[in-house]
Design a protein around this motif. Sequence first.
Motif, PDB file in Angstrom:
ATOM      1  N   CYS A  83      10.496  -5.386   7.703  1.00  0.00           N
ATOM      2  CA  CYS A  83       9.788  -6.390   8.217  1.00  0.00           C
ATOM      3  C   CYS A  83       8.188  -5.883   8.513  1.00  0.00           C
ATOM      4  O   CYS A  83       7.984  -5.737   9.901  1.00  0.00           O
ATOM      5  N   PRO A  84       7.405  -5.178   7.563  1.00  0.00           N
ATOM      6  CA  PRO A  84       6.150  -4.644   7.931  1.00  0.00           C
ATOM      7  C   PRO A  84       5.378  -5.476   8.762  1.00  0.00           C
ATOM      8  O   PRO A  84       4.515  -4.724   9.363  1.00  0.00           O
ATOM      9  N   ASN A  85       4.907  -6.778   8.523  1.00  0.00           N
ATOM     10  CA  ASN A  85       4.167  -7.396   9.079  1.00  0.00           C
ATOM     11  C   ASN A  85       4.446  -7.396  10.528  1.00  0.00           C
ATOM     12  O   ASN A  85       3.440  -7.544  11.306  1.00  0.00           O
ATOM     13  N   ILE A  86       5.576  -8.007  10.837  1.00  0.00           N
ATOM     14  CA  ILE A  86       5.784  -7.904  12.348  1.00  0.00           C
ATOM     15  C   ILE A  86       5.768  -6.432  13.110  1.00  0.00           C
ATOM     16  O   ILE A  86       5.475  -6.448  14.218  1.00  0.00           O
ATOM     17  N   VAL A  87       6.244  -5.613  12.393  1.00  0.00           N
ATOM     18  CA  VAL A  87       6.203  -4.155  13.048  1.00  0.00           C
ATOM     19  C   VAL A  87       4.739  -3.800  12.970  1.00  0.00           C
ATOM     20  O   VAL A  87       4.316  -3.232  14.070  1.00  0.00           O
ATOM     21  N   ALA A  88       3.772  -3.926  12.154  1.00  0.00           N
ATOM     22  CA  ALA A  88       2.476  -3.729  12.302  1.00  0.00           C
ATOM     23  C   ALA A  88       1.844  -4.440  13.288  1.00  0.00           C
ATOM     24  O   ALA A  88       1.154  -3.759  14.152  1.00  0.00           O
TER      25      ALA A  88
END
Length: 183
Positions: A119-124
């Motif tokens: 989940c790169p969007n949330i992690v970013a």
Amino acid sequence: MASMRFALVLLLACMILSFQAVVADIICENLAVNICAFSVSSSAKRCVLENSIEDDGKLEYQCKTSEVVVGSNVAEYIETDECVEACGVDRESVGMSSDALLDPTSMAKLCSAACYNNCPNIVALYFDLASGEGVYLPELCQKRSGGLQLQSDGAATPRRGMAELSSDNAEAPIATPRRGMAE
């Protein structure tokens, strides 16, 4: 003959409108409130859920475009329900707080392989939030996970180049788009 032409023109018009709906830009103000949070507009700005009290005292929610630019590589992104669940975030939350970085339950979900690797969007988003507090998210996750370190292999992987759980050096996560539609 005239009715056949009319039918053909009507069919063509329907096909064009259908195609335009498929390739339509994501405009935060046009998103439903249940998919607003954790979405990114076509202009690469984060969408945020805001609330206001109407004249009749009723609480209203609206999706708005924030001034936070995340980069064109994440533009036109709607977070999946799977990531919302895996990361333990709430689409109906208004605003964000760094308090989540202090909550063991929230951090356990955010640092879990299901969230961090997929989940790169949330992690970013949380990476930036942590950075604003002077905290390096991979190190925070490492401390919370009892010694696991987060690492990016630098290559485009099926996980979209997101940092992975491993035992090597830590690097900042890189968010890349995965077009997903929440149901």
